[in-house]
Design a protein around this motif. Structure first.
Motif, PDB file in Angstrom:
ATOM      1  N   THR A 144       0.835  -1.207   0.000  1.00 60.19           N
ATOM      2  CA  THR A 144       0.000   0.000   0.000  1.00 60.19           C
ATOM      3  C   THR A 144       0.867   1.254   0.000  1.00 60.19           C
ATOM      4  O   THR A 144       0.565   2.237  -0.684  1.00 60.19           O
ATOM      5  CB  THR A 144      -0.931   0.000   1.222  1.00 60.19           C
ATOM      6  N   GLY A 145       1.965   1.217   0.766  1.00 59.98           N
ATOM      7  CA  GLY A 145       2.878   2.364   0.826  1.00 59.98           C
ATOM      8  C   GLY A 145       3.526   2.642  -0.518  1.00 59.98           C
ATOM      9  O   GLY A 145       3.657   3.805  -0.926  1.00 59.98           O
ATOM     10  N   ILE A 146       3.931   1.592  -1.226  1.00 60.40           N
ATOM     11  CA  ILE A 146       4.533   1.763  -2.560  1.00 60.40           C
ATOM     12  C   ILE A 146       3.511   2.354  -3.517  1.00 60.40           C
ATOM     13  O   ILE A 146       3.807   3.283  -4.280  1.00 60.40           O
ATOM     14  CB  ILE A 146       5.059   0.409  -3.086  1.00 60.40           C
ATOM     15  N   LEU A 147       2.283   1.817  -3.457  1.00 61.87           N
ATOM     16  CA  LEU A 147       1.229   2.304  -4.351  1.00 61.87           C
ATOM     17  C   LEU A 147       0.888   3.761  -4.068  1.00 61.87           C
ATOM     18  O   LEU A 147       0.779   4.585  -4.984  1.00 61.87           O
ATOM     19  CB  LEU A 147      -0.013   1.428  -4.182  1.00 61.87           C
ATOM     20  N   MET A 148       0.766   4.108  -2.793  1.00 65.90           N
ATOM     21  CA  MET A 148       0.429   5.485  -2.429  1.00 65.90           C
ATOM     22  C   MET A 148       1.589   6.437  -2.673  1.00 65.90           C
ATOM     23  O   MET A 148       1.390   7.602  -3.000  1.00 65.90           O
ATOM     24  CB  MET A 148       0.005   5.546  -0.957  1.00 65.90           C
ATOM     25  N   GLY A 149       2.814   5.943  -2.522  1.00 61.54           N
ATOM     26  CA  GLY A 149       3.972   6.781  -2.778  1.00 61.54           C
ATOM     27  C   GLY A 149       4.185   7.059  -4.260  1.00 61.54           C
ATOM     28  O   GLY A 149       4.662   8.139  -4.635  1.00 61.54           O
ATOM     29  N   GLU A 150       3.805   6.100  -5.088  1.00 57.45           N
ATOM     30  CA  GLU A 150       4.014   6.232  -6.529  1.00 57.45           C
ATOM     31  C   GLU A 150       2.882   6.980  -7.230  1.00 57.45           C
ATOM     32  O   GLU A 150       3.125   7.725  -8.176  1.00 57.45           O
ATOM     33  CB  GLU A 150       4.149   4.839  -7.163  1.00 57.45           C
ATOM     34  N   THR A 170       6.833   7.614   2.844  1.00 52.05           N
ATOM     35  CA  THR A 170       7.849   8.654   3.048  1.00 52.05           C
ATOM     36  C   THR A 170       9.116   8.348   2.258  1.00 52.05           C
ATOM     37  O   THR A 170       9.702   9.243   1.624  1.00 52.05           O
ATOM     38  CB  THR A 170       8.193   8.776   4.551  1.00 52.05           C
ATOM     39  N   ALA A 171       9.545   7.089   2.295  1.00 52.04           N
ATOM     40  CA  ALA A 171      10.766   6.695   1.581  1.00 52.04           C
ATOM     41  C   ALA A 171      10.621   6.880   0.075  1.00 52.04           C
ATOM     42  O   ALA A 171      11.542   7.359  -0.602  1.00 52.04           O
ATOM     43  CB  ALA A 171      11.101   5.234   1.890  1.00 52.04           C
ATOM     44  N   ILE A 172       9.458   6.531  -0.461  1.00 53.51           N
ATOM     45  CA  ILE A 172       9.224   6.658  -1.906  1.00 53.51           C
ATOM     46  C   ILE A 172       9.132   8.127  -2.315  1.00 53.51           C
ATOM     47  O   ILE A 172       9.698   8.553  -3.329  1.00 53.51           O
ATOM     48  CB  ILE A 172       7.925   5.921  -2.317  1.00 53.51           C
ATOM     49  N   GLN A 173       8.426   8.914  -1.501  1.00 53.85           N
ATOM     50  CA  GLN A 173       8.195  10.317  -1.842  1.00 53.85           C
ATOM     51  C   GLN A 173       9.466  11.164  -1.794  1.00 53.85           C
ATOM     52  O   GLN A 173       9.645  12.072  -2.608  1.00 53.85           O
ATOM     53  CB  GLN A 173       7.156  10.925  -0.890  1.00 53.85           C
ATOM     54  N   TYR A 174      10.347  10.879  -0.839  1.00 54.24           N
ATOM     55  CA  TYR A 174      11.501  11.747  -0.615  1.00 54.24           C
ATOM     56  C   TYR A 174      12.811  11.169  -1.165  1.00 54.24           C
ATOM     57  O   TYR A 174      13.880  11.432  -0.636  1.00 54.24           O
ATOM     58  CB  TYR A 174      11.640  12.045   0.880  1.00 54.24           C
ATOM     59  N   THR A 175      12.685  10.401  -2.235  1.00 53.05           N
ATOM     60  CA  THR A 175      13.888   9.948  -2.934  1.00 53.05           C
ATOM     61  C   THR A 175      14.578  11.147  -3.579  1.00 53.05           C
ATOM     62  O   THR A 175      13.915  12.086  -4.043  1.00 53.05           O
ATOM     63  CB  THR A 175      13.518   8.918  -4.028  1.00 53.05           C
ATOM     64  N   PHE A 206      12.137   0.045  -8.509  1.00 52.03           N
ATOM     65  CA  PHE A 206      12.794  -1.127  -7.911  1.00 52.03           C
ATOM     66  C   PHE A 206      14.310  -1.007  -7.840  1.00 52.03           C
ATOM     67  O   PHE A 206      14.941  -1.702  -7.041  1.00 52.03           O
ATOM     68  CB  PHE A 206      12.400  -2.390  -8.688  1.00 52.03           C
ATOM     69  N   LYS A 207      14.900  -0.149  -8.656  1.00 56.17           N
ATOM     70  CA  LYS A 207      16.354  -0.031  -8.645  1.00 56.17           C
ATOM     71  C   LYS A 207      16.863   1.241  -7.960  1.00 56.17           C
ATOM     72  O   LYS A 207      18.053   1.349  -7.675  1.00 56.17           O
ATOM     73  CB  LYS A 207      16.898  -0.086 -10.076  1.00 56.17           C
ATOM     74  N   LEU A 208      15.950   2.179  -7.700  1.00 58.77           N
ATOM     75  CA  LEU A 208      16.365   3.412  -7.026  1.00 58.77           C
ATOM     76  C   LEU A 208      15.551   3.685  -5.770  1.00 58.77           C
ATOM     77  O   LEU A 208      16.103   3.730  -4.670  1.00 58.77           O
ATOM     78  CB  LEU A 208      16.252   4.603  -7.985  1.00 58.77           C
ATOM     79  N   LYS A 209      14.253   3.859  -5.908  1.00 57.11           N
ATOM     80  CA  LYS A 209      13.433   4.344  -4.797  1.00 57.11           C
ATOM     81  C   LYS A 209      13.389   3.364  -3.629  1.00 57.11           C
ATOM     82  O   LYS A 209      13.605   3.765  -2.466  1.00 57.11           O
ATOM     83  CB  LYS A 209      12.017   4.655  -5.288  1.00 57.11           C
ATOM     84  N   ILE A 210      13.111   2.104  -3.910  1.00 57.41           N
ATOM     85  CA  ILE A 210      13.025   1.118  -2.823  1.00 57.41           C
ATOM     86  C   ILE A 210      14.388   0.868  -2.184  1.00 57.41           C
ATOM     87  O   ILE A 210      14.511   0.899  -0.946  1.00 57.41           O
ATOM     88  CB  ILE A 210      12.379  -0.191  -3.317  1.00 57.41           C
ATOM     89  N   PRO A 211      15.467   0.632  -2.975  1.00 62.37           N
ATOM     90  CA  PRO A 211      16.783   0.460  -2.332  1.00 62.37           C
ATOM     91  C   PRO A 211      17.224   1.689  -1.524  1.00 62.37           C
ATOM     92  O   PRO A 211      17.775   1.557  -0.433  1.00 62.37           O
ATOM     93  CB  PRO A 211      17.722   0.223  -3.531  1.00 62.37           C
ATOM     94  N   ALA A 212      16.967   2.897  -2.063  1.00 60.45           N
ATOM     95  CA  ALA A 212      17.358   4.112  -1.351  1.00 60.45           C
ATOM     96  C   ALA A 212      16.536   4.311  -0.075  1.00 60.45           C
ATOM     97  O   ALA A 212      17.030   4.854   0.917  1.00 60.45           O
ATOM     98  CB  ALA A 212      17.205   5.323  -2.255  1.00 60.45           C
ATOM     99  N   GLY A 213      15.282   3.868  -0.111  1.00 62.76           N
ATOM    100  CA  GLY A 213      14.409   4.041   1.048  1.00 62.76           C
ATOM    101  C   GLY A 213      14.414   2.873   2.006  1.00 62.76           C
ATOM    102  O   GLY A 213      13.643   2.851   2.976  1.00 62.76           O
ATOM    103  N   LEU A 214      15.295   1.901   1.756  1.00 59.02           N
ATOM    104  CA  LEU A 214      15.327   0.690   2.579  1.00 59.02           C
ATOM    105  C   LEU A 214      15.560   0.968   4.068  1.00 59.02           C
ATOM    106  O   LEU A 214      14.919   0.339   4.913  1.00 59.02           O
ATOM    107  CB  LEU A 214      16.393  -0.270   2.039  1.00 59.02           C
ATOM    108  N   PRO A 215      16.464   1.883   4.451  1.00 61.29           N
ATOM    109  CA  PRO A 215      16.627   2.160   5.891  1.00 61.29           C
ATOM    110  C   PRO A 215      15.329   2.605   6.568  1.00 61.29           C
ATOM    111  O   PRO A 215      15.010   2.150   7.667  1.00 61.29           O
ATOM    112  CB  PRO A 215      17.670   3.279   5.911  1.00 61.29           C
ATOM    113  N   SER A 216      14.579   3.476   5.907  1.00 66.52           N
ATOM    114  CA  SER A 216      13.316   3.947   6.467  1.00 66.52           C
ATOM    115  C   SER A 216      12.282   2.827   6.517  1.00 66.52           C
ATOM    116  O   SER A 216      11.547   2.682   7.502  1.00 66.52           O
ATOM    117  CB  SER A 216      12.781   5.118   5.631  1.00 66.52           C
TER     118      SER A 216
END
Length: 248
Positions: free
Chosen positions: A75-81, A137-142, A162-172
């Motif tokens: 849901t977070g990925i869908l709402m962030g995208e 938050t992680a998806i939005q603030y890449t 899958f190659k930028l937003k999710i890996p970059a937001g992994l800590p959050s």
């Protein structure tokens, strides 16, 4: 680091000492001594009295955490995208979280019965929001510059995700997962408070009815141990994941 660990253990010993001293001045019904609680805990573990309750609560925690976190992340990925979906769903998500899950527990028991299902649903709902919020938050603030770089290189939306937003937001995202893991313990135990004949939460209610305070404290220790173990397992997986990511 070792010095901090030593201080932490010293603080733990001090807490036990103060607890023991205070317990000597009170009735066991009000505050049992740590020695009595540990004795009750060991006897219950050795006799197998706690085993079915530990298994039941652990299953509810693991299943509820998995389902709630999976739904929260998706849901977070869908709402962030998708901004339209974010604006459409966010007020309802907030409204659903404003209602205490303890107040909804009797309704879930009415719908799903007194078995494990109702406790899993309560646990999943409690775990849903932290992961959903952190993922959005992680998806939005890449980093926008990195997103622009991906666009210049011809990456499509899925590749960027899958190659930028999710890996970059992994800590959050993993931070949200750790919070969800702790809340999963709360959800399972609270669900067993309302309706259940098996599980650590039900055992706490039973000990209250029997006026068996040492039993209650020993079960609380078991709940604490389970929550701490789950948190530490997730933390170790997170550390290994980041170590592998940095190494590669």
């Amino acid at each position: 680091m070792k010095r901090v660990s030593i201080y932490s253990w010293l603080l733990f010993i001090l807490i036990l000492f103060v607890w023991e001293v205070l317990a000597k001045q009170m009735s066991e019904l009000v505050l049992p001594a740590p020695s009595v609680v540990v004795e009750t805990l060991i006897e219950g573990l050795m006799s197998g009295y706690y085993t079915p309750h530990i298994i039941r609560t652990s299953l509810e925690i693991v299943i509820g955490l998995f389902l709630g976190s999976l739904l929260g992340m998706l849901t977070g990925i869908l709402m962030g995208e998708v901004e339209f979906i974010r604006k459409l769903l966010f007020p309802y998500v907030i409204a659903s979280q404003a209602v205490p899950k303890l107040a909804l527990a009797p309704l879930f028991i009415l719908w799903f019965g007194f078995g494990m299902t109702s406790k899993v649903v309560i646990t999943a709902l409690i775990c849903f929001f932290p992961l959903m919020e952190n993922t959005v938050t992680a998806i939005q603030y890449t980093d926008r510059q990195k997103i622009e770089l991906f666009r210049v290189l011809g990456a499509n939306r899925w590749q960027t995700l899958f190659k930028l937003k999710i890996p970059a937001g992994l800590p959050s995202i993993l931070a949200g997962f750790r919070v969800a893991a702790v809340l999963a313990v709360v959800g399972a135990v609270v669900g067993e408070f309302i309706g259940g004949s098996e599980g650590l939460g039900a055992l706490i209610i039973a000990s209250q009815g029997m006026m068996d305070t040492p039993l209650m404290f020993s079960v609380l220790i078991l709940v604490t141990i389970i929550g701490t173990l789950i948190y530490q397992i997730i933390y170790l997986i997170e550390q290994r994941l980041f170590r592998y990511k940095n190494g590669s």
